[in-house]
Design an enzyme around this catalytic site. Structure first.
Site, PDB file in Angstrom:
ATOM      1  CB  SER A 194      15.650  -1.252   0.102  1.00 52.98           C
ATOM      2  OG  SER A 194      14.470  -0.765  -0.752  1.00 52.98           O
ATOM      3  N   GLY A 232      17.462  -3.015  -5.019  1.00 54.25           N
ATOM      4  CA  GLY A 232      17.653  -1.635  -4.403  1.00 54.25           C
ATOM      5  C   GLY A 232      17.865  -0.564  -5.272  1.00 54.25           C
ATOM      6  CD  GLU A 267      18.510 -11.091  -5.525  1.00 53.06           C
ATOM      7  OE1 GLU A 267      17.685 -10.589  -4.450  1.00 53.06           O
ATOM      8  OE2 GLU A 267      19.157 -11.826  -5.230  1.00 53.06           O
ATOM      9  CG  ASP A 311       9.274   1.402   1.926  1.00 55.64           C
ATOM     10  OD1 ASP A 311      10.464   0.618   2.032  1.00 55.64           O
ATOM     11  OD2 ASP A 311       8.666   1.520   0.818  1.00 55.64           O
ATOM     12  CB  CYS A 336     -10.779   4.119  16.389  1.00 52.10           C
ATOM     13  SG  CYS A 336     -12.395   3.936  15.736  1.00 52.10           S
ATOM     14  CE1 TYR A 365       9.037  -4.787   0.055  1.00 50.56           C
ATOM     15  CE2 TYR A 365       9.747  -2.849  -1.347  1.00 50.56           C
ATOM     16  CZ  TYR A 365       9.938  -4.484  -0.923  1.00 50.56           C
ATOM     17  OH  TYR A 365      11.022  -4.979  -1.244  1.00 50.56           O
TER      18      TYR A 365
END
Length: 396
Positions: A194, A232, A267, A311, A336, A365
Protein backbone atom coordinates in the site's frame (compact mmCIF):
# COMPACT_ATOMS: atom_id res chain seq x y z
CA UNK A 1 -22.30 -2.41 7.74
CA UNK A 2 -25.34 -0.33 6.85
CA UNK A 3 -26.29 -0.58 3.20
CA UNK A 4 -29.51 1.44 3.40
CA UNK A 5 -28.39 5.00 4.13
CA UNK A 6 -30.78 7.78 5.11
CA UNK A 7 -30.81 10.33 2.30
CA UNK A 8 -31.57 14.06 2.60
CA UNK A 9 -31.10 16.43 -0.38
CA UNK A 10 -28.68 19.38 -0.18
CA UNK A 11 -27.24 21.58 -2.93
CA UNK A 12 -23.72 20.75 -4.09
CA UNK A 13 -23.18 23.83 -6.23
CA UNK A 14 -22.79 26.04 -3.13
CA UNK A 15 -20.10 23.85 -1.59
CA UNK A 16 -16.34 24.20 -1.94
CA UNK A 17 -14.30 22.60 0.81
CA UNK A 18 -11.51 25.13 0.64
CA UNK A 19 -13.99 27.90 1.42
CA UNK A 20 -14.89 29.09 4.94
CA UNK A 21 -18.61 29.22 4.28
CA UNK A 22 -18.73 25.62 3.06
CA UNK A 23 -17.68 24.08 6.37
CA UNK A 24 -19.76 26.51 8.40
CA UNK A 25 -22.89 25.95 6.30
CA UNK A 26 -22.58 22.17 6.56
CA UNK A 27 -21.98 22.21 10.32
CA UNK A 28 -24.89 24.61 10.83
CA UNK A 29 -27.12 22.17 8.97
CA UNK A 30 -25.83 18.79 10.13
CA UNK A 31 -23.69 19.43 13.20
CA UNK A 32 -20.12 18.30 13.78
CA UNK A 33 -18.06 16.24 13.28
CA UNK A 34 -18.62 15.54 9.59
CA UNK A 35 -16.92 13.55 6.85
CA UNK A 36 -17.71 15.13 3.48
CA UNK A 37 -17.49 12.73 0.53
CA UNK A 38 -17.24 14.40 -2.87
CA UNK A 39 -18.16 11.93 -5.62
CA UNK A 40 -16.77 14.26 -8.28
CA UNK A 41 -13.31 13.67 -6.79
CA UNK A 42 -13.94 9.91 -6.87
CA UNK A 43 -14.69 10.20 -10.57
CA UNK A 44 -11.61 12.36 -11.21
CA UNK A 45 -9.32 9.89 -9.43
CA UNK A 46 -10.78 6.92 -11.30
CA UNK A 47 -10.33 8.67 -14.65
CA UNK A 48 -6.77 9.72 -13.82
CA UNK A 49 -5.76 6.14 -13.03
CA UNK A 50 -7.61 4.85 -16.06
CA UNK A 51 -5.63 7.24 -18.27
CA UNK A 52 -2.37 6.23 -16.57
CA UNK A 53 -3.14 2.53 -17.07
CA UNK A 54 -4.98 2.19 -20.39
CA UNK A 55 -6.31 -1.27 -21.20
CA UNK A 56 -6.28 -2.24 -17.50
CA UNK A 57 -9.68 -3.06 -15.98
CA UNK A 58 -9.88 -1.24 -12.65
CA UNK A 59 -11.59 -3.16 -9.85
CA UNK A 60 -12.27 -0.76 -6.96
CA UNK A 61 -11.25 -2.38 -3.68
CA UNK A 62 -14.04 -1.55 -1.23
CA UNK A 63 -11.93 -1.92 1.91
CA UNK A 64 -10.75 1.71 2.37
CA UNK A 65 -14.22 3.26 1.91
CA UNK A 66 -17.13 0.84 1.53
CA UNK A 67 -19.84 3.41 0.81
CA UNK A 68 -22.83 3.00 -1.55
CA UNK A 69 -22.26 6.44 -3.11
CA UNK A 70 -18.70 5.49 -4.08
CA UNK A 71 -19.86 2.21 -5.59
CA UNK A 72 -22.66 3.91 -7.54
CA UNK A 73 -20.38 6.64 -8.90
CA UNK A 74 -17.76 4.13 -10.01
CA UNK A 75 -20.30 1.74 -11.52
CA UNK A 76 -21.53 4.60 -13.71
CA UNK A 77 -17.90 5.16 -14.77
CA UNK A 78 -17.65 1.56 -15.94
CA UNK A 79 -15.58 0.27 -13.04
CA UNK A 80 -15.29 -3.29 -11.79
CA UNK A 81 -15.11 -4.23 -8.10
CA UNK A 82 -12.78 -6.16 -5.82
CA UNK A 83 -14.55 -7.89 -2.92
CA UNK A 84 -13.05 -9.56 0.14
CA UNK A 85 -15.93 -10.21 2.56
CA UNK A 86 -19.60 -11.12 2.65
CA UNK A 87 -20.44 -7.59 3.78
CA UNK A 88 -18.81 -6.21 0.65
CA UNK A 89 -20.84 -8.67 -1.42
CA UNK A 90 -23.98 -7.31 0.25
CA UNK A 91 -22.97 -3.73 -0.49
CA UNK A 92 -22.34 -4.13 -4.22
CA UNK A 93 -25.43 -6.30 -4.54
CA UNK A 94 -27.57 -3.63 -2.88
CA UNK A 95 -26.31 -1.00 -5.33
CA UNK A 96 -27.02 -3.23 -8.33
CA UNK A 97 -23.50 -4.13 -9.43
CA UNK A 98 -23.65 -7.05 -11.90
CA UNK A 99 -21.85 -10.02 -10.38
CA UNK A 100 -19.73 -10.51 -13.50
CA UNK A 101 -18.05 -7.17 -12.72
CA UNK A 102 -16.65 -8.52 -9.43
CA UNK A 103 -13.92 -10.79 -8.13
CA UNK A 104 -13.38 -12.13 -4.60
CA UNK A 105 -9.72 -11.56 -3.72
CA UNK A 106 -9.30 -12.54 -0.08
CA UNK A 107 -6.64 -15.29 -0.17
CA UNK A 108 -8.08 -17.00 2.93
CA UNK A 109 -11.80 -17.79 3.00
CA UNK A 110 -14.28 -19.95 4.85
CA UNK A 111 -16.22 -22.40 2.70
CA UNK A 112 -19.33 -20.41 3.64
CA UNK A 113 -17.69 -17.28 2.17
CA UNK A 114 -17.16 -19.09 -1.13
CA UNK A 115 -20.79 -20.20 -1.14
CA UNK A 116 -22.00 -16.68 -0.32
CA UNK A 117 -20.08 -15.10 -3.19
CA UNK A 118 -21.24 -17.80 -5.60
CA UNK A 119 -24.87 -17.25 -4.60
CA UNK A 120 -24.43 -13.61 -5.62
CA UNK A 121 -22.78 -14.72 -8.84
CA UNK A 122 -19.14 -13.84 -8.22
CA UNK A 123 -17.12 -16.80 -9.47
CA UNK A 124 -13.48 -15.63 -9.62
CA UNK A 125 -11.46 -16.19 -6.43
CA UNK A 126 -7.86 -15.74 -5.26
CA UNK A 127 -5.81 -18.47 -3.55
CA UNK A 128 -2.21 -18.73 -2.41
CA UNK A 129 -1.80 -22.22 -0.90
CA UNK A 130 -2.87 -25.85 -1.23
CA UNK A 131 -5.23 -25.73 1.76
CA UNK A 132 -7.17 -22.93 0.10
CA UNK A 133 -7.28 -24.63 -3.30
CA UNK A 134 -8.73 -27.77 -1.73
CA UNK A 135 -11.74 -25.77 -0.48
CA UNK A 136 -12.86 -25.34 -4.08
CA UNK A 137 -13.17 -29.01 -5.01
CA UNK A 138 -16.90 -28.98 -4.30
CA UNK A 139 -17.31 -25.88 -6.50
CA UNK A 140 -14.90 -26.79 -9.30
CA UNK A 141 -17.53 -26.52 -12.03
CA UNK A 142 -18.49 -22.98 -10.98
CA UNK A 143 -15.24 -21.19 -10.17
CA UNK A 144 -12.04 -19.84 -11.69
CA UNK A 145 -8.97 -19.09 -9.58
CA UNK A 146 -6.13 -16.61 -9.54
CA UNK A 147 -2.97 -17.71 -7.74
CA UNK A 148 -1.51 -14.88 -5.67
CA UNK A 149 2.26 -14.53 -5.82
CA UNK A 150 4.30 -12.82 -3.11
CA UNK A 151 6.73 -9.99 -3.92
CA UNK A 152 8.04 -8.57 -0.62
CA UNK A 153 8.54 -4.80 -0.64
CA UNK A 154 10.29 -2.98 2.20
CA UNK A 155 9.89 0.44 0.56
CA UNK A 156 6.17 0.72 1.19
CA UNK A 157 3.63 1.84 3.80
CA UNK A 158 2.21 -1.67 4.26
CA UNK A 159 3.92 -4.77 2.84
CA UNK A 160 0.96 -7.04 2.05
CA UNK A 161 3.23 -9.82 0.77
CA UNK A 162 4.21 -10.45 4.38
CA UNK A 163 0.78 -11.96 5.05
CA UNK A 164 -0.36 -13.31 1.67
CA UNK A 165 1.02 -14.86 -1.50
CA UNK A 166 3.08 -17.88 -2.50
CA UNK A 167 6.72 -17.71 -3.51
CA UNK A 168 7.12 -17.32 -7.29
CA UNK A 169 8.94 -20.64 -7.53
CA UNK A 170 5.94 -22.42 -5.97
CA UNK A 171 3.26 -20.98 -8.27
CA UNK A 172 3.42 -23.63 -11.01
CA UNK A 173 3.13 -26.43 -8.45
CA UNK A 174 -0.01 -24.83 -6.99
CA UNK A 175 -1.51 -24.42 -10.46
CA UNK A 176 -0.72 -28.07 -11.23
CA UNK A 177 -2.35 -29.15 -7.95
CA UNK A 178 -5.54 -27.28 -8.86
CA UNK A 179 -5.46 -28.76 -12.38
CA UNK A 180 -5.22 -32.30 -10.97
CA UNK A 181 -8.33 -31.56 -8.90
CA UNK A 182 -10.21 -30.35 -11.95
CA UNK A 183 -10.19 -26.71 -10.83
CA UNK A 184 -9.58 -24.02 -13.45
CA UNK A 185 -6.79 -21.53 -12.71
CA UNK A 186 -7.16 -18.58 -15.07
CA UNK A 187 -4.27 -16.40 -13.96
CA UNK A 188 -2.03 -14.81 -11.36
CA UNK A 189 -2.31 -11.93 -8.93
CA UNK A 190 0.01 -9.92 -6.73
CA UNK A 191 0.00 -6.85 -4.49
CA UNK A 192 3.28 -5.01 -3.99
CA UNK A 193 1.96 -3.08 -0.97
CA UNK A 194 0.00 0.00 0.00
CA UNK A 195 1.15 3.53 -0.91
CA UNK A 196 3.98 2.10 -3.00
CA UNK A 197 6.75 4.61 -3.69
CA UNK A 198 7.93 3.32 -7.06
CA UNK A 199 6.24 1.86 -10.12
CA UNK A 200 9.41 -0.20 -10.61
CA UNK A 201 8.12 -2.63 -7.96
CA UNK A 202 5.14 -3.45 -10.17
CA UNK A 203 7.34 -3.78 -13.25
CA UNK A 204 9.56 -6.34 -11.54
CA UNK A 205 6.54 -8.34 -10.38
CA UNK A 206 4.91 -8.20 -13.83
CA UNK A 207 8.10 -9.50 -15.44
CA UNK A 208 8.33 -12.36 -12.96
CA UNK A 209 4.67 -13.24 -13.53
CA UNK A 210 5.29 -13.27 -17.27
CA UNK A 211 7.94 -15.91 -16.63
CA UNK A 212 5.46 -17.97 -14.60
CA UNK A 213 2.84 -17.70 -17.35
CA UNK A 214 5.39 -19.07 -19.81
CA UNK A 215 6.40 -21.87 -17.41
CA UNK A 216 2.76 -22.92 -17.06
CA UNK A 217 2.44 -23.30 -20.82
CA UNK A 218 5.74 -25.20 -21.03
CA UNK A 219 4.45 -27.59 -18.34
CA UNK A 220 1.49 -28.49 -20.55
CA UNK A 221 -1.06 -26.84 -18.25
CA UNK A 222 -3.95 -24.70 -19.56
CA UNK A 223 -2.69 -21.25 -20.56
CA UNK A 224 -3.18 -18.39 -18.11
CA UNK A 225 -5.11 -15.43 -19.49
CA UNK A 226 -5.38 -13.00 -16.56
CA UNK A 227 -2.93 -10.96 -14.48
CA UNK A 228 -4.13 -8.96 -11.47
CA UNK A 229 -1.50 -6.33 -10.59
CA UNK A 230 -3.21 -5.39 -7.31
CA UNK A 231 -3.44 -1.93 -5.79
CA UNK A 232 -1.18 0.28 -3.72
CA UNK A 233 -1.07 3.19 -6.17
CA UNK A 234 0.07 6.22 -4.14
CA UNK A 235 -1.84 9.40 -3.38
CA UNK A 236 -0.18 12.71 -2.60
CA UNK A 237 -0.28 12.83 1.17
CA UNK A 238 3.09 14.54 0.79
CA UNK A 239 4.63 16.55 -2.03
CA UNK A 240 7.29 13.94 -2.85
CA UNK A 241 4.76 11.43 -4.21
CA UNK A 242 4.98 11.10 -8.00
CA UNK A 243 2.02 12.14 -10.17
CA UNK A 244 0.16 8.99 -11.13
CA UNK A 245 0.93 9.14 -14.86
CA UNK A 246 4.67 9.33 -14.17
CA UNK A 247 4.43 6.68 -11.44
CA UNK A 248 2.73 4.25 -13.84
CA UNK A 249 5.25 4.67 -16.69
CA UNK A 250 7.35 1.59 -15.76
CA UNK A 251 4.13 -0.38 -15.21
CA UNK A 252 2.95 0.46 -18.74
CA UNK A 253 6.33 -0.56 -20.15
CA UNK A 254 6.22 -3.91 -18.35
CA UNK A 255 2.63 -4.63 -19.36
CA UNK A 256 3.53 -4.00 -23.00
CA UNK A 257 5.75 -7.10 -22.84
CA UNK A 258 2.87 -9.43 -21.91
CA UNK A 259 1.18 -11.63 -24.51
CA UNK A 260 -1.87 -10.00 -26.11
CA UNK A 261 -3.99 -12.86 -24.78
CA UNK A 262 -3.52 -11.77 -21.15
CA UNK A 263 -6.22 -9.56 -19.65
CA UNK A 264 -4.79 -7.19 -17.01
CA UNK A 265 -6.79 -6.01 -14.02
CA UNK A 266 -5.93 -3.90 -10.98
CA UNK A 267 -7.38 -3.31 -7.51
CA UNK A 268 -7.10 0.42 -6.66
CA UNK A 269 -8.62 1.51 -3.36
CA UNK A 270 -6.79 4.29 -1.57
CA UNK A 271 -5.95 6.13 -4.79
CA UNK A 272 -9.62 6.38 -5.75
CA UNK A 273 -11.03 7.65 -2.45
CA UNK A 274 -8.33 9.22 -0.26
CA UNK A 275 -8.60 12.73 -1.75
CA UNK A 276 -12.40 12.54 -1.91
CA UNK A 277 -13.20 13.02 1.80
CA UNK A 278 -12.79 16.10 4.00
CA UNK A 279 -13.20 16.01 7.77
CA UNK A 280 -14.78 18.93 9.62
CA UNK A 281 -14.40 18.95 13.41
CA UNK A 282 -15.15 21.64 15.98
CA UNK A 283 -13.28 22.81 19.07
CA UNK A 284 -14.97 21.47 22.22
CA UNK A 285 -12.61 23.14 24.67
CA UNK A 286 -9.05 24.29 25.22
CA UNK A 287 -6.27 24.50 27.79
CA UNK A 288 -2.75 25.95 28.07
CA UNK A 289 -0.12 23.25 28.66
CA UNK A 290 3.67 23.70 28.49
CA UNK A 291 3.56 26.78 26.29
CA UNK A 292 1.04 25.38 23.80
CA UNK A 293 -2.70 25.67 23.47
CA UNK A 294 -4.41 22.32 23.48
CA UNK A 295 -7.58 22.30 21.39
CA UNK A 296 -9.92 19.40 22.10
CA UNK A 297 -11.96 18.45 19.03
CA UNK A 298 -15.17 16.43 18.74
CA UNK A 299 -13.37 13.92 16.49
CA UNK A 300 -10.11 12.11 17.11
CA UNK A 301 -7.97 8.99 17.05
CA UNK A 302 -10.85 6.71 18.02
CA UNK A 303 -12.99 8.34 15.33
CA UNK A 304 -12.12 9.58 11.86
CA UNK A 305 -8.40 9.99 12.65
CA UNK A 306 -7.98 6.30 13.46
CA UNK A 307 -5.65 5.93 10.49
CA UNK A 308 -2.98 7.91 12.33
CA UNK A 309 -2.51 4.89 14.61
CA UNK A 310 -1.91 2.24 11.93
CA UNK A 311 -1.99 3.68 8.43
CA UNK A 312 0.78 6.31 8.62
CA UNK A 313 -1.22 8.55 6.30
CA UNK A 314 -0.49 12.28 6.27
CA UNK A 315 -3.71 14.24 6.49
CA UNK A 316 -3.61 17.96 5.68
CA UNK A 317 -5.11 19.92 8.57
CA UNK A 318 -5.91 23.61 8.95
CA UNK A 319 -8.42 25.87 10.68
CA UNK A 320 -11.34 27.58 8.99
CA UNK A 321 -10.40 30.71 10.90
CA UNK A 322 -7.49 32.43 9.16
CA UNK A 323 -4.90 34.83 10.60
CA UNK A 324 -1.40 36.05 9.83
CA UNK A 325 -0.48 35.37 13.46
CA UNK A 326 0.02 31.68 14.26
CA UNK A 327 0.88 29.96 17.53
CA UNK A 328 2.12 26.45 18.44
CA UNK A 329 -0.81 24.21 19.27
CA UNK A 330 -1.87 20.63 19.94
CA UNK A 331 -5.00 19.02 18.48
CA UNK A 332 -6.52 16.34 20.70
CA UNK A 333 -9.57 14.15 20.30
CA UNK A 334 -12.59 14.08 22.59
CA UNK A 335 -12.13 10.82 24.49
CA UNK A 336 -10.76 10.34 28.00
CA UNK A 337 -7.74 8.42 26.69
CA UNK A 338 -4.37 10.20 26.62
CA UNK A 339 -3.41 8.45 23.38
CA UNK A 340 -6.17 10.40 21.62
CA UNK A 341 -3.95 13.17 20.17
CA UNK A 342 -4.16 14.12 16.48
CA UNK A 343 -1.21 16.51 16.21
CA UNK A 344 1.33 17.64 18.81
CA UNK A 345 3.04 20.24 16.65
CA UNK A 346 0.75 22.40 14.52
CA UNK A 347 0.68 26.16 14.01
CA UNK A 348 -2.78 27.70 14.32
CA UNK A 349 -4.38 31.09 14.98
CA UNK A 350 -5.99 31.61 18.38
CA UNK A 351 -9.23 29.68 18.23
CA UNK A 352 -12.46 29.93 20.17
CA UNK A 353 -14.68 27.11 21.31
CA UNK A 354 -16.84 26.10 18.37
CA UNK A 355 -14.30 27.09 15.72
CA UNK A 356 -13.80 24.55 12.95
CA UNK A 357 -10.81 22.43 11.95
CA UNK A 358 -10.72 21.02 8.41
CA UNK A 359 -8.61 18.00 7.38
CA UNK A 360 -8.32 16.75 3.81
CA UNK A 361 -7.12 13.48 2.20
CA UNK A 362 -9.25 11.47 4.65
CA UNK A 363 -11.12 9.13 2.34
CA UNK A 364 -9.06 5.97 2.90
CA UNK A 365 -9.14 3.91 6.09
CA UNK A 366 -10.71 6.67 8.20
CA UNK A 367 -14.48 6.43 8.47
CA UNK A 368 -14.42 2.66 7.91
CA UNK A 369 -12.21 2.12 10.97
CA UNK A 370 -13.81 4.73 13.24
CA UNK A 371 -15.34 3.58 16.51
CA UNK A 372 -17.88 4.80 19.07
CA UNK A 373 -15.36 4.49 21.91
CA UNK A 374 -16.31 6.43 25.03
CA UNK A 375 -19.76 6.81 23.38
CA UNK A 376 -18.57 9.69 21.23
CA UNK A 377 -20.60 9.37 18.05
CA UNK A 378 -18.52 8.91 14.92
CA UNK A 379 -18.65 11.62 12.25
CA UNK A 380 -21.68 11.66 9.98
CA UNK A 381 -20.93 11.10 6.29
CA UNK A 382 -22.23 13.86 4.02
CA UNK A 383 -22.23 12.97 0.32
CA UNK A 384 -22.00 15.72 -2.29
CA UNK A 385 -22.09 15.47 -6.08
CA UNK A 386 -23.48 11.97 -5.72
CA UNK A 387 -24.98 12.22 -9.19
CA UNK A 388 -22.97 14.03 -11.83
CA UNK A 389 -24.43 17.50 -12.54
CA UNK A 390 -27.22 16.82 -10.08
CA UNK A 391 -28.18 17.06 -6.44
CA UNK A 392 -26.08 15.87 -3.54
CA UNK A 393 -27.19 13.81 -0.62
CA UNK A 394 -26.36 13.28 2.99
CA UNK A 395 -26.14 9.76 4.38
CA UNK A 396 -25.60 8.49 7.86
Amino acid sequence: MSINPIVTPIHAQSLSFNHVDSAEVLVAQYGAPLMVLDCDVVRQQYRALQQALPNVDLHYALKPLPHPAVVSALLAEGAYFDLATNGEVDLVNSVGVPSDRTIQTHPIKRVSDIQYALEYGCCVFVVDNINEIDKFVAFKDDVELLVRVSFPNADVLADLSKKFGCKPEHAVALINHAHNLGIRVKGLSFHVGSQTRSGDKYATAISRCADIIEQVTEAGLPALNTLDIGGGFPVQYTADVLPINIFCAPIRDALAQLPDTVRVIAEPGRFIVAPAVTNIASVMGQAERNGKTWYYLDDGIYGSFSGLMFDEAKYQTTSVKQSDELFPAVLAGPTCDSIDVISENIMLPKLNNGDLIVSTMMGAYCSCTATDFNFFKRAEMVVVNEHAFSESAVSA
